[in-house]
Every structure is written in structure tokens, then in C-alpha cells.
Design a protein around this motif. Structure first.
Motif, short mmCIF file in Angstrom:
data_model
loop_
_atom_site.label_atom_id
_atom_site.label_comp_id
_atom_site.label_asym_id
_atom_site.label_seq_id
_atom_site.Cartn_x
_atom_site.Cartn_y
_atom_site.Cartn_z
N GLU A 86 49.86 32.54 42.06
CA GLU A 86 48.89 33.21 42.92
C GLU A 86 49.02 34.70 42.65
O GLU A 86 50.05 35.18 42.19
N ARG A 87 47.96 35.44 42.94
CA ARG A 87 47.99 36.87 42.67
C ARG A 87 47.58 37.62 43.91
O ARG A 87 46.38 37.72 44.23
N PRO A 88 48.53 38.18 44.67
CA PRO A 88 48.18 38.95 45.86
C PRO A 88 47.38 40.19 45.47
O PRO A 88 47.54 40.73 44.37
N ALA A 89 46.53 40.64 46.38
CA ALA A 89 45.71 41.82 46.13
C ALA A 89 46.01 42.89 47.17
O ALA A 89 46.18 42.59 48.35
N LEU A 90 46.09 44.13 46.72
CA LEU A 90 46.26 45.28 47.60
C LEU A 90 45.09 46.24 47.37
O LEU A 90 44.83 46.63 46.23
N ILE A 91 44.40 46.59 48.44
CA ILE A 91 43.25 47.49 48.37
C ILE A 91 43.62 48.80 49.06
O ILE A 91 44.05 48.80 50.23
N ILE A 92 43.49 49.92 48.35
CA ILE A 92 43.82 51.23 48.90
C ILE A 92 42.52 51.95 49.20
O ILE A 92 41.68 52.14 48.31
N LEU A 183 49.96 55.71 46.73
CA LEU A 183 50.09 54.98 45.47
C LEU A 183 51.55 54.65 45.18
O LEU A 183 51.87 53.57 44.65
N SER A 184 52.46 55.56 45.53
CA SER A 184 53.89 55.28 45.35
C SER A 184 54.33 54.14 46.24
O SER A 184 55.14 53.29 45.83
N ALA A 185 53.81 54.10 47.48
CA ALA A 185 54.13 53.00 48.38
C ALA A 185 53.65 51.67 47.82
O ALA A 185 54.34 50.64 47.91
N VAL A 186 52.47 51.68 47.21
CA VAL A 186 51.93 50.46 46.59
C VAL A 186 52.80 50.05 45.41
O VAL A 186 53.10 48.86 45.22
N ALA A 187 53.23 51.01 44.60
CA ALA A 187 54.05 50.71 43.43
C ALA A 187 55.39 50.10 43.82
O ALA A 187 55.96 49.30 43.07
N VAL A 196 45.41 45.39 42.16
CA VAL A 196 45.40 46.63 42.94
C VAL A 196 44.04 47.29 42.78
O VAL A 196 43.61 47.59 41.65
N VAL A 197 43.34 47.51 43.89
CA VAL A 197 42.02 48.15 43.87
C VAL A 197 42.14 49.47 44.63
O VAL A 197 42.49 49.48 45.82
N VAL A 198 41.86 50.58 43.96
CA VAL A 198 41.95 51.91 44.58
C VAL A 198 40.53 52.42 44.80
O VAL A 198 39.77 52.59 43.84
N VAL A 199 40.17 52.68 46.07
CA VAL A 199 38.82 53.14 46.42
C VAL A 199 38.95 54.56 46.95
O VAL A 199 39.43 54.79 48.07
N ASN A 220 50.51 45.12 36.52
CA ASN A 220 49.52 44.59 37.45
C ASN A 220 48.13 44.85 36.88
O ASN A 220 47.96 45.61 35.92
N ASP A 221 47.12 44.23 37.49
CA ASP A 221 45.73 44.53 37.16
C ASP A 221 45.23 45.56 38.16
O ASP A 221 45.28 45.33 39.37
N VAL A 222 44.78 46.71 37.66
CA VAL A 222 44.36 47.82 38.52
C VAL A 222 42.90 48.14 38.26
O VAL A 222 42.47 48.25 37.11
N ILE A 223 42.13 48.27 39.33
CA ILE A 223 40.74 48.70 39.25
C ILE A 223 40.58 49.92 40.15
O ILE A 223 41.00 49.91 41.31
#
Length: 312
Positions: A86-92, A183-187, A196-199, A220-223
Motif C-alpha cells: 500500500e502507498r500512504p499519501a501525504l498532502i501539504i 517539508l522537513s516534517a514530511v521527510a 507526497v503532493v505539495v500544493v 517517494n513519488d512527489v508531485i
């Protein structure tokens, strides 16, 4: 969004669910097996899904040798499997005061909120866990990844709360390192195999921002969804405007060609610098305009994007 097009409500963010159903944020093959995860991992090894037969190489686990094929071909052959993960997602989601700007349709903060929720609903619809961070002058809120509507609604509530706290007369002191901190917290959480999606509009980005994104994208996969307002790219040729960051004000004489040229050069150079990260870091930097509907833009950009998942 209110009539003034400034704020976005929780109900409106939740209502984006139906519009997110035909979006696609991943290129990985969907799993058709009833296993622990729903996406086929790029990792190869002693997993559960047969992938290929190949010649034995020094260091291969002898348990992976297919003895029947080996006997038939007179050379050692191994069976390669892929795991399902499974691949958890984090949206910033950026809700700083720099996002409190919009010349048409909506503020950057509202467009960012809409884009984030479209991502959240689509990821949940794909069967993965989703959570994220919402940051602004009033602090940072976190929702841990869960596979439930309640988690997505809780995420929407935190976005709406931060969004509603934005004011033109805000007296809060902007933190120039806020983007790098979140971003450091996400890393520290997304060690590997996350989406990881950064908006954000990436205001205040530095070399440190680039380094953190590089570290994130290596495992990770980052968008990155780059939210922008077209005003700076389509400046009026007459009149003056007064601008302020909540404190001192400045008057810009747009009727003067040199002033327009300076603003235009600044805006375009900044855009080129951010888009160059797509080539340098191997991650997509997709521009989202405040002047258009968010969902059609996101759908079009994701379809056109040439990004590829990294083999790990």
C-alpha cells in the motif's frame, strides 16, 4: 467559497468528492489480488506476484531458482516476483498570507484548498491511506494517513479553518522558513514508498527547499502543484495599484513600461526556476491557475504530465 471569492467552507471541500473520481495521480499498475496493498510495487524480490524468469546472477537467493526450467534449459534460471504494497499519501497545503491573493475567480488559498481536496478524495477512492499537513501563519495542523471518509473530512476542516483565518490586515509575522519546516516534517515521516503532493505557490523557496524535495523524491513519488495568479503575467498597461503585505504599502505605476517590465521579468524568472526543478529533480511541477476551474486543470495536467515513477 463566499460571494467575495475569498474563503472556502468545509462543505464545499467535501462536495469536491464527485469531481475527483476521474483523476489519476499514479502510474503504477493497480493490483488485482486480495493482498495487503492495492498498488503493485516497483520493488522486486521474493514477493507474491510472479513477474518474470531470468538467468541466475551471483547473489540471487537459491530459493528463487526454478528447478524445472533450469533442468530444461541446462542453465540456472530464477523466478522473479514483485511485492504488493500500500502507498500512504501525504498532502501539504499552503495557507500562508502570501496565498491570500487573487485577481479573478478565487484566491490562491482557495485554489490550493480545492486542489488538495481533489487529491485527497481521489487517493481515498483508489483505496490508499491519505493524510497531510496544512500550514500557515497560525501554525501547522496534521492529519495522519487513514483510509476513511472521516479522515478526509477532518483534513477538509483543518484546511477550511486555516483558510478562514487569513486576513489582509493580519499582524502575524510571516515565517520565511515555514515551507522548509513543513517539508522537513514530511521527510521525517515519508521514508519510502509514499505519495507526497505539495500544493503551494512556493513563496520563499530556497536551496534548502530544493534539497528537501530531492531527498523526498529519491524514495517517494512527489508531485508539486504550483498555484499561481495570472495577474503578474498579464499586467494592465494603465493606472496605478497599491500593494501591501499587511504592513507598509507601495504604489506601482503600471502605466510606466519599465515598472511593468521589471514585474514581468521577476514573475517569469521565478516560474522558470521552479519549473526547472522538474528536470533537475525528476518530479512534476504542475501550474494551477486561480483564474480557471481547478478540477479540469488538474485533470488536464495529470494527463499531459510525462513524469514516471522511479524504480527502487
Amino acid at each position: 467559497m463566499s460571494d467575495a471569492g475569498v474563503y472556502v467552507s468545509t462543505d464545499e471541500l467535501v462536495a469536491l468528492e464527485a469531481r475527483a473520481r476521474d483523476l489519476s495521480f499514479v502510474q503504477k499498475a493497480r493490483s488485482h489480488q486480495q493482498l495487503a496493498g492495492r498498488m503493485q510495487s516497483a520493488m522486486r524480490g521474493r514477493g507474491l506476484i510472479f513477474e518474470e524468469l531470468r538467468d541466475y546472477l551471483p547473489g540471487d537467493d537459491i530459493r528463487s531458482i526454478d528447478w524445472r526450467v533450469t533442468a530444461r534449459t541446462s542453465r540456472p534460471v530464477v523466478r522473479v516476483y514483485s511485492e504488493e504494497k500500500e502507498r500512504p499519501a501525504l498532502i501539504i497545503v499552503d495557507q500562508r498570507i502570501n496565498m491570500f491573493f487573487g485577481s479573478r475567480r478565487s484566491m490562491k488559498s482557495v485554489t490550493a484548498a480545492e486542489a488538495a481536496m481533489l487529491c485527497a478524495w481521489r487517493i481515498l477512492g483508489s483505496g490508499d491511506r491519505v493524510g497531510g499537513f496544512v500550514f500557515g501563519e497560525s501554525g501547522t495542523s496534521e492529519v495522519k494517513p487513514h483510509r476513511s471518509r472521516n479522515a478526509v473530512i477532518a483534513f477538509a476542516e483543518k484546511i477550511a479553518r486555516q483558510n478562514a483565518s487569513l486576513r489582509a490586515d493580519s499582524r502575524g509575522e510571516p515565517d520565511p522558513q515555514a515551507l522548509d519546516k513543513v517539508l522537513s516534517a514530511v521527510a521525517n515521516i515519508a521514508h519510502h514508498d509514499h505519495l507526497v503532493v505539495v500544493v503551494s505557490d512556493f513563496d520563499g523557496h530556497t536551496a534548502t527547499t530544493r534539497d528537501i524535495l530531492l531527498r523526498l523524491s529519491s524514495r517517494n513519488d512527489v508531485i508539486c502543484l504550483l498555484v499561481y495568479d495570472p495577474f503578474l503575467l498579464e499586467l494592465p498597461t494603465s493606472g496605478d495599484i497599491v500593494v501591501s503585505g499587511g504592513g507598509p504599502q507601495a504604489e506601482l505605476a503600471l502605466r510606466t513600461a519599465s515598472v511593468r517590465s521589471s514585474i514581468d521579468t521577476f514573475a517569469r524568472n521565478r516560474g522558470r526556476e521552479l519549473r526547472a526543478w522538474q528536470r533537475q529533480l525528476g518530479l512534476p511541477m504542475l501550474p494551477i491557475s486561480t483564474a480557471e476551474e481547478t478540477a479540469p486543470q488538474l485533470r488536464r495536467l495529470l494527463e499531459q504530465s510525462a513524469w514516471r515513477q522511479r524504480r527502487r
